[in-house]
Design an enzyme around this catalytic site. Structure first.
Site, PDB file in Angstrom:
ATOM      1  N   PRO A  21      -0.468   6.667   3.513  1.00  0.00           N
ATOM      2  CA  PRO A  21      -1.052   7.525   4.386  1.00  0.00           C
ATOM      3  C   PRO A  21      -2.163   6.537   5.244  1.00  0.00           C
ATOM      4  CG  PRO A  21      -1.724   7.981   2.381  1.00  0.00           C
ATOM      5  CD  PRO A  21      -0.415   7.208   1.987  1.00  0.00           C
ATOM      6  N   CYS A  68      -5.044   6.800   8.115  1.00  0.00           N
ATOM      7  CA  CYS A  68      -5.737   7.488   9.288  1.00  0.00           C
ATOM      8  C   CYS A  68      -5.508   6.655  10.770  1.00  0.00           C
ATOM      9  CB  CYS A  68      -7.463   7.555   9.033  1.00  0.00           C
ATOM     10  SG  CYS A  68      -7.552   8.951   7.989  1.00  0.00           S
ATOM     11  N   ALA A 101      -4.423  11.125   6.065  1.00  0.00           N
ATOM     12  CA  ALA A 101      -5.357  12.160   5.710  1.00  0.00           C
ATOM     13  C   ALA A 101      -5.530  13.123   6.706  1.00  0.00           C
ATOM     14  CB  ALA A 101      -6.733  11.496   5.162  1.00  0.00           C
ATOM     15  N   GLN A 129      -0.562  13.982   3.517  1.00  0.00           N
ATOM     16  CA  GLN A 129      -1.736  13.956   2.527  1.00  0.00           C
ATOM     17  C   GLN A 129      -2.749  15.004   3.091  1.00  0.00           C
ATOM     18  OE1 GLN A 129      -4.480  10.649   2.583  1.00  0.00           O
ATOM     19  NE2 GLN A 129      -4.094  10.250   0.649  1.00  0.00           N
ATOM     20  N   TYR A 158     -13.730  10.562  -1.110  1.00  0.00           N
ATOM     21  CA  TYR A 158     -13.891  11.850  -0.614  1.00  0.00           C
ATOM     22  C   TYR A 158     -14.109  12.844  -1.621  1.00  0.00           C
ATOM     23  CZ  TYR A 158     -12.273   8.704   3.236  1.00  0.00           C
ATOM     24  OH  TYR A 158     -12.014   7.685   4.068  1.00  0.00           O
ATOM     25  N   ARG A 182      -3.325  11.673  -5.085  1.00  0.00           N
ATOM     26  CA  ARG A 182      -3.783  10.145  -5.054  1.00  0.00           C
ATOM     27  C   ARG A 182      -5.148  10.089  -5.811  1.00  0.00           C
ATOM     28  NH1 ARG A 182      -3.980   5.576  -0.266  1.00  0.00           N
ATOM     29  NH2 ARG A 182      -1.895   5.328  -1.252  1.00  0.00           N
ATOM     30  N   LEU A 240      -1.984  -4.258  -1.550  1.00  0.00           N
ATOM     31  CA  LEU A 240      -1.486  -5.545  -1.193  1.00  0.00           C
ATOM     32  C   LEU A 240       0.039  -5.946  -1.849  1.00  0.00           C
ATOM     33  CD1 LEU A 240      -4.582  -7.627  -1.061  1.00  0.00           C
ATOM     34  CD2 LEU A 240      -3.107  -7.236   0.658  1.00  0.00           C
ATOM     35  N   ARG A 247      -1.043  -1.726   5.240  1.00  0.00           N
ATOM     36  CA  ARG A 247      -1.229  -2.595   6.376  1.00  0.00           C
ATOM     37  C   ARG A 247      -0.031  -3.417   6.589  1.00  0.00           C
ATOM     38  NH1 ARG A 247      -6.533  -4.815   3.595  1.00  0.00           N
ATOM     39  NH2 ARG A 247      -5.281  -4.183   1.699  1.00  0.00           N
TER      40      ARG A 247
HETATM   41  C1  LIG Z   1      -5.664   1.854   9.084  1.00  0.00           C
HETATM   42  C2  LIG Z   1      -5.598   2.170   7.615  1.00  0.00           C
HETATM   43  C3  LIG Z   1      -5.966   3.925   7.342  1.00  0.00           C
HETATM   44  C4  LIG Z   1      -5.797   4.553   6.052  1.00  0.00           C
HETATM   45  N1  LIG Z   1      -5.961   5.799   5.848  1.00  0.00           N
HETATM   46  C5  LIG Z   1      -5.726   6.308   4.670  1.00  0.00           C
HETATM   47  C6  LIG Z   1      -5.487   7.565   4.572  1.00  0.00           C
HETATM   48  O1  LIG Z   1      -5.525   8.304   5.565  1.00  0.00           O
HETATM   49  N2  LIG Z   1      -5.602   8.045   3.125  1.00  0.00           N
HETATM   50  C7  LIG Z   1      -5.465   7.082   2.106  1.00  0.00           C
HETATM   51  O2  LIG Z   1      -5.298   7.660   1.109  1.00  0.00           O
HETATM   52  N3  LIG Z   1      -5.582   5.990   2.364  1.00  0.00           N
HETATM   53  C8  LIG Z   1      -5.696   5.402   3.488  1.00  0.00           C
HETATM   54  N4  LIG Z   1      -5.555   3.966   3.734  1.00  0.00           N
HETATM   55  C9  LIG Z   1      -5.386   3.103   2.528  1.00  0.00           C
HETATM   56  C10 LIG Z   1      -3.946   2.843   2.395  1.00  0.00           C
HETATM   57  O3  LIG Z   1      -3.250   3.979   2.293  1.00  0.00           O
HETATM   58  C11 LIG Z   1      -3.686   1.927   1.219  1.00  0.00           C
HETATM   59  O4  LIG Z   1      -3.926   2.536   0.074  1.00  0.00           O
HETATM   60  C12 LIG Z   1      -4.563   0.515   1.235  1.00  0.00           C
HETATM   61  O5  LIG Z   1      -4.511  -0.021   2.605  1.00  0.00           O
HETATM   62  C13 LIG Z   1      -3.958  -0.633   0.399  1.00  0.00           C
HETATM   63  O6  LIG Z   1      -2.682  -0.792   0.587  1.00  0.00           O
HETATM   64  P1  LIG Z   1      -2.143  -2.003   1.571  1.00  0.00           P
HETATM   65  O7  LIG Z   1      -2.755  -3.263   0.908  1.00  0.00           O
HETATM   66  O8  LIG Z   1      -0.758  -2.106   1.802  1.00  0.00           O
HETATM   67  O9  LIG Z   1      -2.778  -1.857   3.037  1.00  0.00           O
HETATM   68  C14 LIG Z   1      -5.761   3.325   4.851  1.00  0.00           C
HETATM   69  C15 LIG Z   1      -5.577   1.988   5.282  1.00  0.00           C
HETATM   70  C16 LIG Z   1      -5.392   1.451   6.498  1.00  0.00           C
HETATM   71  C17 LIG Z   1      -5.294   0.261   6.608  1.00  0.00           C
END
Ligand SMILES: Cc1cc2nc3c(=O)[nH]c(=O)nc-3n(C[C@H](O)[C@H](O)[C@H](O)COP(=O)(O)O)c2cc1C
Length: 357
Positions: free
Chosen positions: A23, A25, A57, A99, A182, A230, A302, A325
């Site tokens: 997820p 945002c 979210a 979510q 949160y 989560r 990551l 990402r």
């Molecule tokens: C732009 C952006 C928005 C995010 N929004 C949420 C969200 O809405 N809910 C959530 O649980 N995590 C959110 N995250 C966290 C990601 O879901 C993820 O757990 C975190 O970026 C680590 O994963 P990655 O290393 O693949 O980026 C967000 C991350 C990014 C980069």
């Protein structure tokens, strides 16, 4: 041995592979309403081949938004634009998830690209709520109102109403956002919860809000569809929430019907600069919960390389991987991973593209 491109069945839902969009945002909704941006953002990742697409979210009430431009499901008007997205995602072979969230003391903030700071009332800010009247800190200076029992009930009612709307909108996978500082996380973490009633103090009391909220959502969510949670598996802070407590909470959530724990961590205090970020830095949490609790898990954080993702699945460290990402950089990551891992592209490339790539 299970691999990244094996299907994954949970309840009546089968994912075409073990790759999910985490997820994220977008902060571009108006009054919580999804737009064409969301259709293209989520739809293109379904075309890209992911098995599961979890929408960002989504606030269950306006005061539970992080920013004024968060997505929402607090009103009936939110349902139809989301149905358009769930239909598209399904049509292209992915499972649409969402979510549900409440930002608690991290609400009423500007968007990341506008400074990520608390908004004053005159800037469109609002009163936030939390287990205790303690500000998050640094740029999030707003002091929340300590929730009384009526506030707790009202927020849980909002989670139930949003769950019903998620069903109406066609979601087949639901996740309770109980991480990242949160509202739910702020109840179970001793950093942010200083209450002395039955919602604070002991471990049993601190987890009560999350478990009760989950149970109430579960009571209205279809029995044959997955309901995940989560969690922030550690606060990464001395005296904070620990992985040992996460394992106990996961056992409890399993007992009351959770189907999966999505294993994230941190962001409950401004100390996140000290986290040990690195490839797969949270996978050990998923592995510990999966093996010690016997519940399905999602690993996140990551995960960027196809070989790395495949290994996590093959070694039994998670049932699915979630990418955030990396999916922004490459919506076609599953297709590229399939090529790298010599997996047949047919199950994940849409017909109008398949012949030509
Ligand atoms: C732009 C952006 C928005 C995010 N929004 C949420 C969200 O809405 N809910 C959530 O649980 N995590 C959110 N995250 C966290 C990601 O879901 C993820 O757990 C975190 O970026 C680590 O994963 P990655 O290393 O693949 O980026 C967000 C991350 C990014 C980069």
């Amino acid at each position: 041995m299970t691999n990244l491109f094996d299907t994954f069945t949970i309840k009546s839902v089968t994912l075409r592979n073990r790759i999910g969009v985490s997820p994220m945002c977008q902060y571009v909704s108006n009054d919580g309403v999804a737009s064409d941006w969301h259709l293209v953002h989520l739809g293109s990742r379904a075309i890209g081949g992911a098995g599961l697409i979890i929408a960002e979210a989504t606030a269950v009430e306006p005061r539970g938004r992080i920013s004024p431009r968060d997505a929402g499901l607090w009103a009936d008007k939110h349902v139809e634009p989301l149905s358009r997205i769930t239909n598209f995602v399904k049509e292209h072979g992915a499972v649409p998830g969402i979510q549900l969230a409440h930002a608690g003391r991290k609400g009423s903030a500007s968007r990341p690209w506008e400074g990520d700071h608390s908004l004053k009332d005159e800037e469109g800010g609002w009163e936030t709520v939390a287990p205790s009247a303690l500000a998050f800190g640094e740029k999030l200076w707003r002091i929340p109102k300590e929730m009384n029992h009526q506030d707790i009930k009202d927020v849980q009612d909002a989670f139930v109403a949003a769950t019903k709307r998620a069903i109406e909108a066609g979601y087949k996978w639901l996740e309770l956002h109980a991480a990242h500082g949160y509202l739910c996380h702020s109840f179970y973490s001793p950093i942010s919860n200083k209450r002395t009633d039955e919602y604070g103090g002991s471990f049993e009391n601190r987890i009560r809000f999350t478990v009760e909220t989950f149970e109430r959502m579960k009571a209205v969510w279809p029995e044959n569809l997955p309901l995940a949670v989560r969690l922030s598996c550690s606060d990464w802070v001395e005296g904070g929430w620990t992985i040992e407590e996460t394992i106990e909470l996961s056992k409890k959530l399993k007992k009351v019907g959770a189907d999966m724990i999505d294993c994230s961590s941190g962001f409950g205090s401004p100390d996140h600069k000290k986290y040990p970020f690195g490839p797969g830095w949270q996978v050990h949490f998923s592995e510990a919960i999966r093996n010690q609790v016997g519940i399905a898990t999602a690993a996140v954080g990551l995960i960027t390389d196809p070989g790395q993702a495949n290994e996590i699945i093959a070694e039994g460290k998670a049932d699915i991987v979630l990418l955030a990402r990396q999916m922004l950089k490459d919506p076609y990551w599953p297709q590229h991973a399939a090529k790298t891992l010599n997996h047949d592209l047919k199950s994940i490339v849409p017909s109008p593209y398949l012949r030509w790539i």
